[in-house]
Design an enzyme around this catalytic site. Sequence first.
Site, PDB file in Angstrom:
ATOM      1  N   ASP A  68      12.289  30.385  36.434  1.00  0.00           N
ATOM      2  CA  ASP A  68      11.061  30.030  36.994  1.00  0.00           C
ATOM      3  C   ASP A  68      10.577  31.631  36.895  1.00  0.00           C
ATOM      4  O   ASP A  68      10.951  32.650  37.497  1.00  0.00           O
ATOM      5  CB  ASP A  68      11.053  29.736  38.521  1.00  0.00           C
ATOM      6  CG  ASP A  68      11.571  28.365  38.536  1.00  0.00           C
ATOM      7  OD1 ASP A  68      11.577  27.783  37.448  1.00  0.00           O
ATOM      8  OD2 ASP A  68      11.988  27.924  39.594  1.00  0.00           O
TER       9      ASP A  68
ATOM     10  N   ASP B  46      12.229  14.596  40.500  1.00  0.00           N
ATOM     11  CA  ASP B  46      12.750  15.114  41.767  1.00  0.00           C
ATOM     12  C   ASP B  46      13.383  14.172  42.624  1.00  0.00           C
ATOM     13  O   ASP B  46      12.825  13.256  42.826  1.00  0.00           O
ATOM     14  CB  ASP B  46      11.603  15.791  42.424  1.00  0.00           C
ATOM     15  CG  ASP B  46      10.788  17.093  41.978  1.00  0.00           C
ATOM     16  OD1 ASP B  46      11.334  17.439  40.892  1.00  0.00           O
ATOM     17  OD2 ASP B  46      10.034  17.621  42.479  1.00  0.00           O
TER      18      ASP B  46
END
Lengths: 251, 195
Positions: free
Chosen positions: A130, A11
């Site tokens: 997702d 990230d």
Amino acid sequence: MLAKRIIAALDIKEGRVVKGIKFQNIRDAGDPIELAKRYEEEGIDEIVFLDITASYEKRKILLDLVKRIAEEIYVPFTVGGGIRSVEEIREIIKSGADKVFLNTAAVDNPKLVSEAAKVVGSANLVIAIDAKWNGKFWEVYTHGGRKARGIDAIEWAKEVERLGAGEILLTSMDTDGTQQGFDIPLTKAIVEAVDIPVIASGGAGSPEHFYEAFKIGAEAALAASIFHYGKYTVRELKEYLAKKGVPIRLE
Amino acid sequence: MIAIVDLGIGNLANVRKALGGIITSDSYEIERADKIVLPGVGNFGAVMKRLEPLKETILDAINEGKPFLGICLGMQLLFEWSEESEGKGLEVFKGNVVKFRGVRVPHIGWNQVFPAKECPLFEGIKSGSYFYFVHSYYVNPQDKEVIAAITDYESKGKEVVFPSAVYKDNIFGVQFHPEKSSKNGLKLLENFRRL
């Protein structure tokens, strides 16, 4: 024979790795290049960079980072997070990323998927999905998992394949962060619904979990914390999988 | 000095970092180089068009015996023509470029490369080592002697064995991306650099 792939995720915020990573002998745990190099050294097959920089103005930092990664890293890498236009996709690929991934923007505007596939080619286009079980079906979420969309993930996977996606990065919000294993029923359902490769993501906690995902047909499996916190090295994981008879790249 | 031919597609920074040399599209610089690398992604016909102004320079260099390495599409361009688009390639090797049939395209990911003959590029690299591939077409040489390595692509219950490297005299081509193939790729590039 094609190898099953092990993918590490990082990230990134304003050019820096955000989650604390406890590698030994790392001078700067926030430097994406140093971490990526370390992963490459250990035998990672691919690296995914998720940019969580909120402001659009700071996206130039991401492009500079992509250029630096492309210069320093000798394994394929994928970049995504907040991408909304074909122009951005083109810029990221031009800066040296091998693939880009789309998530929210693809749900908001499915036409973007086919346009992007035309511009950069399906091989370079990953759609991230997702999903979370809502009692009736696996529902698609966007905006980093904050917004339920009422869409069936299986139908959406078929749709993005039809629109030209080259690969699906499938994250289960039910298993993500649990370290209890990938979401096998969800992953299996998507693998059976599409012909394009599916990357299992969310929940990896041990080498057995990767084996389970590959056994049901995932082409790749992605993890972050299992590697970041040094629980298992990529090499240990790969040696385990090779022993189990999974085709894997061991150097 | 190695000239890495830049056709304005893709980022060649790590190829340059591995090999040294210069990234250029200047025919004078290519002429002065003692080795040439032609990387390539994209469409056969479109890239060949971009290559047109440099074609004679590159062919001269090859004929003079300078080591030449074609990567991915750069390897395919060594052949006469491709099913991908109209127009001729560099025609250094006889044969054409064909599309994968019956298997999932593109062939993408890490696959094994098995040398089919002695080739200086693969020195110190084990048979069956993994390299990174992204392509939908592969070369079909008329003279099978030029095949330096093969790879076996299996998907959807079908199997295609295709040439993943070619080599004759000073001319080399690899279908995979050594610049994306970690240590094995770096070793191969190093072998080319040291020729």
